[in-house]
Design an enzyme around this catalytic site. Structure first.
Site, PDB file in Angstrom:
ATOM      1  N   CYS A 323       0.828  -1.206   0.000  1.00 39.04           N
ATOM      2  CA  CYS A 323       0.000   0.000   0.000  1.00 39.04           C
ATOM      3  C   CYS A 323       0.870   1.267   0.000  1.00 39.04           C
ATOM      4  CB  CYS A 323      -0.918   0.002   1.219  1.00 39.04           C
ATOM      5  SG  CYS A 323      -2.332   1.125   1.045  1.00 39.04           S
ATOM      6  N   ASP A 457      -5.938  -2.255  11.534  1.00 43.85           N
ATOM      7  CA  ASP A 457      -4.735  -1.439  11.425  1.00 43.85           C
ATOM      8  C   ASP A 457      -4.567  -0.637  12.703  1.00 43.85           C
ATOM      9  OD1 ASP A 457      -2.496  -0.203  10.415  1.00 43.85           O
ATOM     10  OD2 ASP A 457      -3.547   0.960   8.874  1.00 43.85           O
TER      11      ASP A 457
END
Length: 533
Positions: A323, A457
């Site tokens: 990412c 996360d």
């Protein structure tokens, strides 16, 4: 095989030895109900009469089978499943007979078609099917895991002879081999397949388990049936408790859905659950998750010789999402190394922010190169933190055009779900920032509404992700017991092996751990990451 399943089967053998195939119940010598009606001949829902279960204990202990069956008929159900196991589910053949009479009375009073009745139990012999037939059942459950191929074939042939349907529950690789044997000897007119989203080993639920088996079941039936253009009906079992989740299941292509706890606890809500499933259209989101489920299913087959699609099994290597990509060279390197997902952050305040022009170039190039090499291109994901912002609309347009494959909803899931249905039907998954045990409730809420996967996360007060921080191991462990683990936060080439060996994530999401600076990847770190896997 789970201990509880062993216990149930062992107790059943003892009961049959002591009381015979009627298990001591009063059963008519002949069937008094009209001949069997087709079971889930077209898209529909099976609502369940169930008082208790091994995983939930008492669900509706005072449930009246006849009254509940009448409620379900009024709700528009296509069929009714009656639990007749007495020790763990607190049912019986009396319930089966009462439900059958109630739906026939309802049909006469309202001028409607008769509803099919399923005997759901841990049946072990053809004689038990004869008993079910006499009690008014139109179909019986055959659990492939507890039957040999020969026994299951004999029981399915008994169903065919009596005009009933064999509802065959499948989950393991050996189950599918048994299905092949059955369809070689029994018309598919008398067979319906089912895949349980609940794993009877540990009672965990994965909504993608049925999706991953759907295609293979269809292929097996076509390959082994002696009928020309054989078709198969497949039912999605368990795990659905809300209309949003029912709509998701309905969008995947299943012929039917079986609802247990949700219907038994709240019969008044049954109509909305039925409608949500039956009217659900195929959606881009469903197509995305079906494809992912098939890829996951294939990985598990490669990793495990004897069994597939079980929560106790792990894939040999997690899916990898790289990412925070901002340029073509980094995206190409990640794809070359085997990344399964490439993530692009559209939030303007992120140091890894990118733009539409860059993403269009990367998408075109990556896909052309994959096609030239006859490889599968990684999935491209647009990351947003504000669902209805200008860039949020840009990402949705890119997904609509096929430039991006999916949206990552970082902290904005509720706002996204508030948009028009046409917008929320595009491929997506949500991120849950994990800072304390209180955040686990957010995961529960997403699972309840039928979201098949969510990424966890770490976050800070300044940024919702990309912090380089690890989530506390204790929190990760708690999440891993609830859902298949998609994990981000502080993953590096140095710790990734330990993380994978400890938590067995299904997907890992890496951003800062492979960077030279925010938004710029260090290719040596990328190589080290994939080498460690």
């Amino acid at each position: 095989m789970t201990d509880i399943l062993n216990q149930i089967v062992s107790r059943r053998r003892k009961d049959i030895a002591a009381f015979g195939y009627t298990l001591g119940a009063s059963v008519p010598e002949k069937r008094t109900r009209a001949e069997p009606v087709p079971f889930i001949a077209e898209k529909g829902v099976v609502l369940e009469i169930k008082r208790a279960s091994p995983s939930k204990g008492d669900i509706a202990p005072q449930l009246d089978a006849a009254q509940t069956a009448s409620h379900y008929a009024a709700a528009g159900t296509s069929a009714i499943s009656v639990l007749t196991e007495q020790h763990w589910f607190k049912g019986g053949l009396d319930d089966l007979q009462a439900a059958a009479k109630a739906v026939d009375d309802y049909a006469k009073q309202h001028g409607t078609s008769r509803i099919a009745i399923l005997r759901k139990d841990f049946l072990l012999a053809p004689e038990e099917i004869e008993v079910a037939y006499r009690c008014g059942a139109d179909a019986v459950l055959l659990i492939a895991r507890i039957l040999s191929a020969e026994k299951m074939t004999a029981m399915a042939q008994t169903c065919e002879r009596l005009g009933m349907t064999a509802f065959i529950e499948l989950r393991e690789k050996t189950d599918l081999q048994k299905l092949a044997a059955v369809v070689e000897n029994v018309s598919t007119k008398h067979i319906v397949c089912g895949v349980n989203a609940r794993d009877l080993r540990d009672f965990s639920i994965d909504l993608l388990t049925p999706a991953g088996l759907l295609g293979e079941i269809t292929e097996i039936v076509r390959a082994h049936s002696k009928e020309k253009a054989a078709t198969v009906r497949v039912i999605f079992e368990s795990g659905i408790r809300t209309s949003q989740a029912a709509r998701f299941a309905g969008s995947l292509g299943f012929t039917g859905m079986l609802l247990g706890e949700a219907a038994a606890k709240n019969p008044a809500e049954a109509a909305s659950l039925v409608s949500a499933f039956v009217t659900a259209p195929a959606t881009p989101n469903a197509v995305f998750w079906l494809k992912y489920a098939n890829e996951l299913h294939a990985q598990k087959r490669q990793s495990n010789d004897n069994e597939i699609a079980e929560s106790s099994l792990v894939i040999s290597r997690p899916f990898v999402k790289i990412c925070g990509l901002t340029n073509l060279a980094d995206a190409q390197k990640a794809a070359e190394l085997g990344a399964d997902f490439l993530g692009f952050i559209f939030w303007e305040k992120s140091p890894r922010h990118t733009d539409e022009k860059t993403v269009r170039l990367i998408s075109k190039t990556i896909r052309e190169q994959a096609e030239a090499k006859r490889k599968v291109a990684p999935k491209l994901v647009g990351v947003i933190v504000d669902a209805d912002s200008e860039y949020g609309r840009t990402v949705r347009n890119l997904v609509r055009e096929g430039v991006l494959d999916c949206m990552q909803l970082h902290g904005c899931a509720d706002d996204f779900f508030a948009l028009r249905t046409a917008e929320t039907d595009f491929p997506h998954y949500a991120v849950v920032n994990m800072n304390s045990e209180d955040d686990i409730a957010k995961i529960d809420a997403l699972r309840l509404r039928g979201e098949p996967r969510m990424l966890i996360d770490a976050s800070t007060a300044l940024t919702p992700g990309g912090t380089g921080k690890r989530i506390a191991d204790a929190l990760v462990e708690k999440v891993a017991h609830k859902t298949r683990l998609w994990l981000a936060g502080g993953i590096t080439p140095q710790n990734i092996r330990t993380i994978c060996d400890t938590f067995h994530p299904e997907l890992i999401d890496v951003a800062s751990g492979t960077e030279a600076s925010p938004g710029k990847k260090d290719h040596a770190k990328l190589e080290a990451l994939f080498s460690a896997l």
